[in-house]
Design a protein around this motif. Structure first.
Motif, short mmCIF file in Angstrom:
data_model
loop_
_atom_site.label_atom_id
_atom_site.label_comp_id
_atom_site.label_asym_id
_atom_site.label_seq_id
_atom_site.Cartn_x
_atom_site.Cartn_y
_atom_site.Cartn_z
N TRP A 58 0.84 -1.19 0.00
CA TRP A 58 0.00 0.00 0.00
C TRP A 58 0.88 1.24 0.00
O TRP A 58 1.63 1.47 0.94
N PHE A 59 0.82 1.98 -1.07
CA PHE A 59 1.59 3.22 -1.14
C PHE A 59 0.88 4.29 -0.30
O PHE A 59 -0.35 4.44 -0.36
N PRO A 60 1.61 5.06 0.50
CA PRO A 60 0.98 6.08 1.35
C PRO A 60 0.10 7.05 0.56
O PRO A 60 -0.97 7.43 1.03
N GLY A 61 0.55 7.45 -0.61
CA GLY A 61 -0.24 8.37 -1.42
C GLY A 61 -1.59 7.79 -1.81
O GLY A 61 -2.61 8.49 -1.81
N VAL A 62 -1.60 6.47 -2.13
CA VAL A 62 -2.86 5.82 -2.51
C VAL A 62 -3.81 5.75 -1.31
O VAL A 62 -5.03 6.00 -1.43
N VAL A 63 -3.26 5.42 -0.13
CA VAL A 63 -4.08 5.34 1.07
C VAL A 63 -4.70 6.70 1.41
O VAL A 63 -5.88 6.81 1.70
N VAL A 64 -3.87 7.76 1.33
CA VAL A 64 -4.36 9.10 1.62
C VAL A 64 -5.43 9.51 0.61
O VAL A 64 -6.47 10.06 0.97
N ALA A 65 -5.19 9.25 -0.68
CA ALA A 65 -6.15 9.63 -1.71
C ALA A 65 -7.48 8.90 -1.53
O ALA A 65 -8.55 9.49 -1.67
N ALA A 66 -7.40 7.61 -1.19
CA ALA A 66 -8.63 6.85 -0.98
C ALA A 66 -9.40 7.37 0.22
O ALA A 66 -10.63 7.49 0.19
N THR A 67 -8.66 7.71 1.29
CA THR A 67 -9.33 8.23 2.49
C THR A 67 -10.00 9.57 2.21
O THR A 67 -11.15 9.80 2.62
N VAL A 68 -9.29 10.45 1.51
CA VAL A 68 -9.87 11.75 1.18
C VAL A 68 -11.09 11.59 0.27
O VAL A 68 -12.11 12.28 0.44
N ALA A 69 -11.01 10.67 -0.68
CA ALA A 69 -12.12 10.44 -1.60
C ALA A 69 -13.36 9.94 -0.85
O ALA A 69 -14.49 10.38 -1.10
N LEU A 70 -13.16 9.02 0.10
CA LEU A 70 -14.29 8.51 0.88
C LEU A 70 -14.89 9.61 1.75
O LEU A 70 -16.12 9.72 1.88
N ALA A 71 -14.03 10.44 2.35
CA ALA A 71 -14.54 11.55 3.15
C ALA A 71 -15.35 12.52 2.28
O ALA A 71 -16.39 13.05 2.70
N ALA A 72 -14.87 12.76 1.05
CA ALA A 72 -15.61 13.63 0.14
C ALA A 72 -16.97 13.05 -0.21
O ALA A 72 -17.97 13.77 -0.33
N CYS A 73 -17.03 11.71 -0.35
CA CYS A 73 -18.33 11.07 -0.64
C CYS A 73 -19.31 11.28 0.51
O CYS A 73 -20.50 11.54 0.30
N PHE A 74 -18.80 11.17 1.75
CA PHE A 74 -19.67 11.43 2.91
C PHE A 74 -20.15 12.88 2.92
O PHE A 74 -21.32 13.16 3.22
N ALA A 75 -19.27 13.80 2.58
CA ALA A 75 -19.65 15.22 2.56
C ALA A 75 -20.69 15.49 1.48
O ALA A 75 -21.67 16.21 1.71
N ILE A 76 -20.50 14.90 0.31
CA ILE A 76 -21.47 15.10 -0.77
C ILE A 76 -22.83 14.52 -0.39
O ILE A 76 -23.88 15.13 -0.60
N GLY A 77 -22.81 13.30 0.20
CA GLY A 77 -24.06 12.68 0.61
C GLY A 77 -24.79 13.50 1.66
O GLY A 77 -26.02 13.65 1.61
N THR A 78 -24.03 14.07 2.61
CA THR A 78 -24.65 14.91 3.64
C THR A 78 -25.27 16.16 3.03
O THR A 78 -26.37 16.58 3.41
N GLY A 79 -24.56 16.76 2.06
CA GLY A 79 -25.10 17.94 1.39
C GLY A 79 -26.38 17.63 0.64
O GLY A 79 -27.36 18.40 0.70
N LEU A 80 -26.39 16.50 -0.06
CA LEU A 80 -27.61 16.11 -0.79
C LEU A 80 -28.75 15.82 0.16
O LEU A 80 -29.92 16.15 -0.12
N ARG A 81 -28.44 15.19 1.29
CA ARG A 81 -29.48 14.90 2.28
C ARG A 81 -30.09 16.20 2.82
O ARG A 81 -31.32 16.31 2.96
N SER A 82 -29.25 17.17 3.13
CA SER A 82 -29.75 18.45 3.64
C SER A 82 -30.59 19.17 2.60
O SER A 82 -31.66 19.72 2.90
N ARG A 83 -30.13 19.15 1.35
CA ARG A 83 -30.89 19.81 0.29
C ARG A 83 -32.24 19.12 0.08
O ARG A 83 -33.28 19.79 -0.06
N GLY A 84 -32.24 17.78 0.09
CA GLY A 84 -33.51 17.07 -0.07
C GLY A 84 -34.47 17.35 1.06
O GLY A 84 -35.67 17.49 0.84
N ALA A 85 -33.93 17.43 2.29
CA ALA A 85 -34.79 17.72 3.43
C ALA A 85 -35.37 19.13 3.34
O ALA A 85 -36.54 19.35 3.67
#
Length: 399
Positions: free
Chosen positions: A150-177
């Motif tokens: 596991w290259f550190p850069g890949v691990v960091v990129a994957a973690t940031v990408a997953l966090a961004a997915c959570f942020a996008i989902g939260t934003g969509l949930r708030s907008r839908g509500a």
């Protein structure tokens, strides 16, 4: 704020906001199918290309598994709308298996990103957090045990990408509500407006029919009483019944005409100029009704005139039906920017009881009319006997 999961249970996806009807249903299908198609277009061609490129160098089963997982993850997204929690768990498991068994590096497991966003937006945050957390930790731990690099850069990129997915989902949930709350508020206001219109029409019908039926009852009683002794007077009483019923029917048609565009009133609109005609129609035996107009030609706004007419009409109806009075008086006056309407009689009075508190429909209607214009009304017993109704209405504009 409305719960998006509740809207999903009712068949309305929070990602769709407050949309309903055929266009909204088409939009929902597109939003459901689009992630599946995009995931398939990205993952499957890449898996096939990797298979053709590496087939001579790797065992057969990992290649088959890699292609199968590239199809299975996107297809699982079809259940995301109804089962967001289990879907994100299944897709996370597929992604973990793909990461640990892929023979060579390939594109990111796009289906997992769509699953996380969709699950969080639909309220399955705990499912998404546990699934991604367990998958991320398992990938690091198992990958270390099987000597996966596991290259550190890949691990960091994957973690940031997953966090961004959570942020996008939260934003969509708030907008839908927010959109669902807006839709609920619009529906509430629409129902309130409809209820207010029903109450207004019911109030008008009560005033018109109550007054007319009261007069018809009195005149019919007079006609029956004089039928044998004085046929001419009995005939006049019956003629009054006929005239009153005809006028009442026309007024009822005028009230109901507001439900149809362009309806022309069949009778003069209720206003202060019609009070003499109204008072002249009060023909209860032994009751004398007088009008004292102190406005000296001043004319209040139409809304004030209409409310004043109906208040006088209902007050006189109550005098005829309940007061057992000999005299009644209607006074119109102006005090600063208010129209003062007073209806008094020398009958039984209210007995110290507020008729509005007793729930009398007509009295409540009078109070509602005054309060809707920003005015007020008072019901009281007169010191010398009898009852008095005093309404204070904003003068309003005359045009």
């Amino acid at each position: 704020m409305p719960d998006p999961q509740r809207f999903a249970d009712l068949g309305a996806d929070p990602l769709d906001g407050a949309g309903w009807g055929p266009p909204a249903r088409v939009g929902r299908r597109l939003r459901l199918v689009a992630p599946v198609v995009l995931s398939l277009l990205i993952q499957v061609p890449a898996a096939v290309w990797i298979t053709l490129r590496t087939a001579p160098h790797v065992p057969h089963w990992p290649v088959v598994l890699h292609i199968s997982l590239s199809v299975a993850g996107p297809m699982a997204l079809l259940a995301l709308r109804r089962l967001p929690g289990p879907t994100v768990a299944v897709v996370a498991a597929f992604a973990l298996l793909d990461v640990l068994t892929t023979p060579v590096g390939g594109p990111p497991y796009i289906a997992l990103a769509f699953a996380v966003i969709g699950a969080v937006a639909r309220g399955a945050i705990v499912w998404a957090a546990i699934s991604v957390g367990v998958g991320w930790a398992s990938a690091i731990l198992i990958g270390t045990l099987i000597d996966r690099t596991w290259f550190p850069g890949v691990v960091v990129a994957a973690t940031v990408a997953l966090a961004a997915c959570f942020a996008i989902g939260t934003g969509l949930r708030s907008r839908g509500a927010r959109r669902a709350a807006m839709h609920a508020e619009i529906q509430h206001r629409r129902r309130s407006a409809e209820e207010q219109e029903r109450v207004r029409i019911a109030r008008e019908l009560h005033d018109v029919l109550g007054h007319a039926l009261s007069q018809m009852n009195v005149q019919a009683g007079v006609g029956l009483h004089l039928f044998d002794r004085d046929p001419e007077q009995a005939r006049a009483a019956l003629q009054n019944v006929k005239d009153t019923s005809k006028l009442a029917l026309e007024e009822v048609r005028g009230v109901l005409g507001v439900l149809r565009d362009g309806e022309v009133p069949l009778v003069p609109q209720a206003e202060l100029a019609e009070l003499p005609r109204l008072i002249a129609g009060i023909t209860a035996p032994g009751l004398d009704v007088a009008l004292d107009d102190r406005l000296e030609g001043q004319v209040p706004g139409r809304a004030a005139q209409f409310a004043a007419y109906r208040i006088v009409q209902e007050a006189l109806t109550n005098v005829v039906r309940h007061a057992d009075a000999m005299h009644a008086r209607v006074v119109l006056d102006r005090r600063d920017a208010s129209l003062i309407v007073t209806v008094s009689d020398d009958g039984a009075g209210f007995g110290g009881v507020d008729p509005a508190a007793a729930g009398h429909g007509g009295v409540l209607g009078m109070r509602e009319r005054a309060e809707l214009l920003g005015g007020g009304i008072r019901f009281s017993d007169r010191p010398g006997g009898g009852a008095e109704v005093v309404a204070e209405l904003p003068w309003g504009r005359t045009s």
